[in-house]
Design a protein around this motif. Structure first.
Motif, PDB file in Angstrom:
ATOM      1  N   TRP A 129     -10.602  48.994  29.043  1.00 26.12           N
ATOM      2  CA  TRP A 129      -9.451  49.048  28.147  1.00 26.12           C
ATOM      3  C   TRP A 129      -8.149  48.663  28.854  1.00 26.12           C
ATOM      4  O   TRP A 129      -7.240  48.124  28.236  1.00 26.12           O
ATOM      5  N   MET A 130      -8.065  48.899  30.150  1.00 27.16           N
ATOM      6  CA  MET A 130      -6.905  48.416  30.892  1.00 27.16           C
ATOM      7  C   MET A 130      -6.896  46.886  30.914  1.00 27.16           C
ATOM      8  O   MET A 130      -5.836  46.250  30.824  1.00 27.16           O
ATOM      9  N   GLU A 131      -8.079  46.288  31.031  1.00 25.22           N
ATOM     10  CA  GLU A 131      -8.174  44.827  30.997  1.00 25.22           C
ATOM     11  C   GLU A 131      -7.831  44.289  29.610  1.00 25.22           C
ATOM     12  O   GLU A 131      -7.188  43.239  29.482  1.00 25.22           O
ATOM     13  N   ILE A 132      -8.245  45.011  28.576  1.00 24.91           N
ATOM     14  CA  ILE A 132      -7.916  44.598  27.206  1.00 24.91           C
ATOM     15  C   ILE A 132      -6.405  44.603  27.004  1.00 24.91           C
ATOM     16  O   ILE A 132      -5.840  43.668  26.419  1.00 24.91           O
ATOM     17  N   GLU A 133      -5.740  45.648  27.494  1.00 25.87           N
ATOM     18  CA  GLU A 133      -4.280  45.695  27.379  1.00 25.87           C
ATOM     19  C   GLU A 133      -3.649  44.501  28.083  1.00 25.87           C
ATOM     20  O   GLU A 133      -2.748  43.837  27.545  1.00 25.87           O
ATOM     21  N   ALA A 134      -4.106  44.217  29.297  1.00 26.50           N
ATOM     22  CA  ALA A 134      -3.502  43.164  30.114  1.00 26.50           C
ATOM     23  C   ALA A 134      -3.762  41.763  29.561  1.00 26.50           C
ATOM     24  O   ALA A 134      -2.883  40.893  29.643  1.00 26.50           O
ATOM     25  N   HIS A 135      -4.954  41.545  28.991  1.00 23.27           N
ATOM     26  CA  HIS A 135      -5.333  40.184  28.609  1.00 23.27           C
ATOM     27  C   HIS A 135      -5.323  39.910  27.110  1.00 23.27           C
ATOM     28  O   HIS A 135      -5.302  38.737  26.700  1.00 23.27           O
ATOM     29  N   GLN A 136      -5.371  40.960  26.286  1.00 26.17           N
ATOM     30  CA  GLN A 136      -5.369  40.773  24.833  1.00 26.17           C
ATOM     31  C   GLN A 136      -4.055  41.222  24.191  1.00 26.17           C
ATOM     32  O   GLN A 136      -3.464  40.488  23.403  1.00 26.17           O
ATOM     33  N   PHE A 137      -3.592  42.418  24.552  1.00 21.55           N
ATOM     34  CA  PHE A 137      -2.376  42.961  23.945  1.00 21.55           C
ATOM     35  C   PHE A 137      -1.111  42.395  24.581  1.00 21.55           C
ATOM     36  O   PHE A 137      -0.186  41.972  23.880  1.00 21.55           O
ATOM     37  N   ASP A 138      -1.046  42.392  25.895  1.00 19.74           N
ATOM     38  CA  ASP A 138       0.206  42.038  26.581  1.00 19.74           C
ATOM     39  C   ASP A 138       0.697  40.618  26.322  1.00 19.74           C
ATOM     40  O   ASP A 138       1.899  40.429  26.101  1.00 19.74           O
ATOM     41  N   PRO A 139      -0.167  39.596  26.333  1.00 23.55           N
ATOM     42  CA  PRO A 139       0.372  38.237  26.144  1.00 23.55           C
ATOM     43  C   PRO A 139       1.184  38.071  24.854  1.00 23.55           C
ATOM     44  O   PRO A 139       2.340  37.638  24.918  1.00 23.55           O
ATOM     45  N   PRO A 140       0.634  38.418  23.670  1.00 22.83           N
ATOM     46  CA  PRO A 140       1.466  38.261  22.468  1.00 22.83           C
ATOM     47  C   PRO A 140       2.611  39.263  22.413  1.00 22.83           C
ATOM     48  O   PRO A 140       3.715  38.918  21.971  1.00 22.83           O
ATOM     49  N   ALA A 141       2.374  40.496  22.876  1.00 22.48           N
ATOM     50  CA  ALA A 141       3.421  41.518  22.827  1.00 22.48           C
ATOM     51  C   ALA A 141       4.601  41.137  23.725  1.00 22.48           C
ATOM     52  O   ALA A 141       5.767  41.312  23.344  1.00 22.48           O
ATOM     53  N   SER A 142       4.321  40.615  24.913  1.00 17.60           N
ATOM     54  CA  SER A 142       5.391  40.207  25.826  1.00 17.60           C
ATOM     55  C   SER A 142       6.195  39.040  25.258  1.00 17.60           C
ATOM     56  O   SER A 142       7.424  38.994  25.384  1.00 17.60           O
ATOM     57  N   LYS A 143       5.512  38.090  24.626  1.00 11.96           N
ATOM     58  CA  LYS A 143       6.215  36.949  24.034  1.00 11.96           C
ATOM     59  C   LYS A 143       7.097  37.408  22.877  1.00 11.96           C
ATOM     60  O   LYS A 143       8.219  36.900  22.697  1.00 11.96           O
ATOM     61  N   LEU A 144       6.610  38.368  22.098  1.00  8.83           N
ATOM     62  CA  LEU A 144       7.394  38.892  20.982  1.00  8.83           C
ATOM     63  C   LEU A 144       8.613  39.664  21.485  1.00  8.83           C
ATOM     64  O   LEU A 144       9.703  39.579  20.894  1.00  8.83           O
ATOM     65  N   THR A 145       8.421  40.401  22.579  1.00  6.87           N
ATOM     66  CA  THR A 145       9.556  41.111  23.186  1.00  6.87           C
ATOM     67  C   THR A 145      10.585  40.117  23.703  1.00  6.87           C
ATOM     68  O   THR A 145      11.794  40.284  23.514  1.00  6.87           O
ATOM     69  N   TRP A 146      10.121  39.075  24.361  1.00  5.40           N
ATOM     70  CA  TRP A 146      11.027  38.052  24.898  1.00  5.40           C
ATOM     71  C   TRP A 146      11.830  37.388  23.780  1.00  5.40           C
ATOM     72  O   TRP A 146      13.051  37.256  23.871  1.00  5.40           O
ATOM     73  N   THR A 193      -4.274  58.363  28.995  1.00  2.96           N
ATOM     74  CA  THR A 193      -4.586  57.788  30.307  1.00  2.96           C
ATOM     75  C   THR A 193      -3.661  56.599  30.589  1.00  2.96           C
ATOM     76  O   THR A 193      -2.796  56.248  29.783  1.00  2.96           O
ATOM     77  N   LEU A 194      -3.890  55.964  31.732  1.00  8.15           N
ATOM     78  CA  LEU A 194      -3.141  54.763  32.084  1.00  8.15           C
ATOM     79  C   LEU A 194      -3.270  53.682  31.019  1.00  8.15           C
ATOM     80  O   LEU A 194      -2.357  52.873  30.838  1.00  8.15           O
ATOM     81  N   VAL A 195      -4.393  53.650  30.338  1.00 11.21           N
ATOM     82  CA  VAL A 195      -4.584  52.638  29.290  1.00 11.21           C
ATOM     83  C   VAL A 195      -3.457  52.707  28.274  1.00 11.21           C
ATOM     84  O   VAL A 195      -2.809  51.708  27.961  1.00 11.21           O
ATOM     85  N   ASP A 196      -3.215  53.910  27.756  1.00 12.87           N
ATOM     86  CA  ASP A 196      -2.168  54.095  26.755  1.00 12.87           C
ATOM     87  C   ASP A 196      -0.791  53.859  27.373  1.00 12.87           C
ATOM     88  O   ASP A 196       0.065  53.208  26.773  1.00 12.87           O
ATOM     89  N   LEU A 197      -0.601  54.384  28.571  1.00  8.14           N
ATOM     90  CA  LEU A 197       0.692  54.251  29.251  1.00  8.14           C
ATOM     91  C   LEU A 197       1.063  52.788  29.479  1.00  8.14           C
ATOM     92  O   LEU A 197       2.223  52.410  29.313  1.00  8.14           O
ATOM     93  N   HIS A 198       0.097  51.959  29.830  1.00  7.41           N
ATOM     94  CA  HIS A 198       0.381  50.553  30.097  1.00  7.41           C
ATOM     95  C   HIS A 198       0.939  49.830  28.873  1.00  7.41           C
ATOM     96  O   HIS A 198       1.657  48.828  29.004  1.00  7.41           O
ATOM     97  N   HIS A 199       0.621  50.314  27.676  1.00 11.34           N
ATOM     98  CA  HIS A 199       1.119  49.691  26.448  1.00 11.34           C
ATOM     99  C   HIS A 199       2.582  50.019  26.163  1.00 11.34           C
ATOM    100  O   HIS A 199       3.251  49.305  25.406  1.00 11.34           O
ATOM    101  N   LEU A 200       3.075  51.119  26.716  1.00 10.01           N
ATOM    102  CA  LEU A 200       4.349  51.681  26.278  1.00 10.01           C
ATOM    103  C   LEU A 200       5.568  50.743  26.364  1.00 10.01           C
ATOM    104  O   LEU A 200       6.364  50.687  25.415  1.00 10.01           O
ATOM    105  N   PRO A 201       5.785  50.029  27.460  1.00 12.94           N
ATOM    106  CA  PRO A 201       7.029  49.240  27.562  1.00 12.94           C
ATOM    107  C   PRO A 201       7.230  48.244  26.428  1.00 12.94           C
ATOM    108  O   PRO A 201       8.294  48.197  25.808  1.00 12.94           O
ATOM    109  N   ASN A 202       6.214  47.438  26.136  1.00 17.83           N
ATOM    110  CA  ASN A 202       6.370  46.452  25.068  1.00 17.83           C
ATOM    111  C   ASN A 202       6.431  47.113  23.695  1.00 17.83           C
ATOM    112  O   ASN A 202       7.209  46.694  22.837  1.00 17.83           O
ATOM    113  N   ILE A 203       5.620  48.144  23.485  1.00 12.47           N
ATOM    114  CA  ILE A 203       5.669  48.840  22.198  1.00 12.47           C
ATOM    115  C   ILE A 203       7.067  49.369  21.939  1.00 12.47           C
ATOM    116  O   ILE A 203       7.611  49.231  20.838  1.00 12.47           O
ATOM    117  N   GLN A 204       7.674  49.995  22.948  1.00 17.52           N
ATOM    118  CA  GLN A 204       8.993  50.597  22.773  1.00 17.52           C
ATOM    119  C   GLN A 204      10.020  49.555  22.324  1.00 17.52           C
ATOM    120  O   GLN A 204      10.808  49.799  21.406  1.00 17.52           O
TER     121      GLN A 204
END
Length: 250
Positions: A129-146, A193-204
């Motif tokens: 799930w940490m890999e899912i956050e990094a490779h599935q969630f983060d790319p679109p979420a980071s671009k949307l934040t940017w 866990t870290l899985v949920d925590l890793h999502h927090l910055p972009n979600i916020q």
């Protein structure tokens, strides 16, 4: 063979046989130096772990607007010129997810239990799930934040086509999350866990944008977002006056 090459089960047995070693690892160098910026998503990810663990640290501001992260003195810490960097004595670590795992493992018995190491299976699920956050969630979420948060700060125009494309990608990810959260309170297991925590910055950041509707229209995702963003450690991480500037080195 060095002890670092031993299987994890053997390491646990050794530490249990020699509790003084375990205590030494738990209290070792609590005075971390964290180079970053309190408004950086990646810096906040590490801040959240430090605060969940109740650890002391020295916050060292890197001025991203002036390009300090691309200058020689910072490149000596991280040649890729990205924040954050964690210094633990002679050890220098970059990449926020790697730093968060290091802190969570070294201080596994302190504060919030952010790693699920009960078995090889639970560890594998958490890692997946940490890999899912990094490779599935983060790319679109980071671009949307940017596009919707960072660019307006710098007076740049939001590209609404990029927003539309990445919202479509994020929707697919959140559909998977909605199903998963129907089976588990949090993404990896029933505890935070870290899985949920890793999502927090972009979600916020996305909560204050039109993209927030993607969270709101999925009931289980909405409840999960509310629960993880309501954590005291995270609220403090989002308050630079308390979590950053009050920890600046003298």
């Amino acid at each position: 063979m060095s002890y670092t090459s031993l299987p994890m089960d053997c390491l646990r047995m050794v530490f249990n046989l020699f509790p003084s070693w375990k205590r030494a690892a738990e209290v070792k160098k609590l005075g971390y130096k964290l180079h970053g910026n309190p408004f950086s998503t990646n810096t906040r990810r590490v801040l959240a772990v430090l605060l969940e663990k109740g650890l002391s640290y020295e916050a060292i501001t890197v001025d991203l607007k002036s390009g300090e992260h691309k200058k020689d003195h910072f490149l000596s810490l991280n040649p890729f010129g990205q924040v954050p960097v964690l210094e633990d004595g002679n050890l220098k670590l970059s990449e926020s997810r790697a730093i968060s795992q290091y802190i969570a493992y070294v201080h596994s018995s302190r504060g919030t239990q952010l790693l699920n190491l009960q078995s090889h299976e639970t560890m594998a699920i958490l890692t997946m799930w940490m890999e899912i956050e990094a490779h599935q969630f983060d790319p679109p979420a980071s671009k949307l934040t940017w596009e919707q948060v960072i660019k307006p700060i710098f007076g740049l125009e939001t590209d609404h086509m990029v927003v539309k494309e990445n919202e479509a990608c994020l929707e697919k990810v959140l559909d998977v999350y909605e199903k998963r959260l129907g089976e588990s309170r949090f993404l990896a297991c029933n505890t935070f866990t870290l899985v949920d925590l890793h999502h927090l910055p972009n979600i916020q950041f996305l909560l204050g944008t039109p993209t927030n509707r993607l969270f709101e229209t999925r009931p289980k995702v909405r409840n999960w977002v509310h629960e993880i963003t309501s954590r005291e450690a995270w609220k403090m991480a989002c308050d630079p006056e308390k979590s950053w500037f009050g920890n600046q080195g003298k």
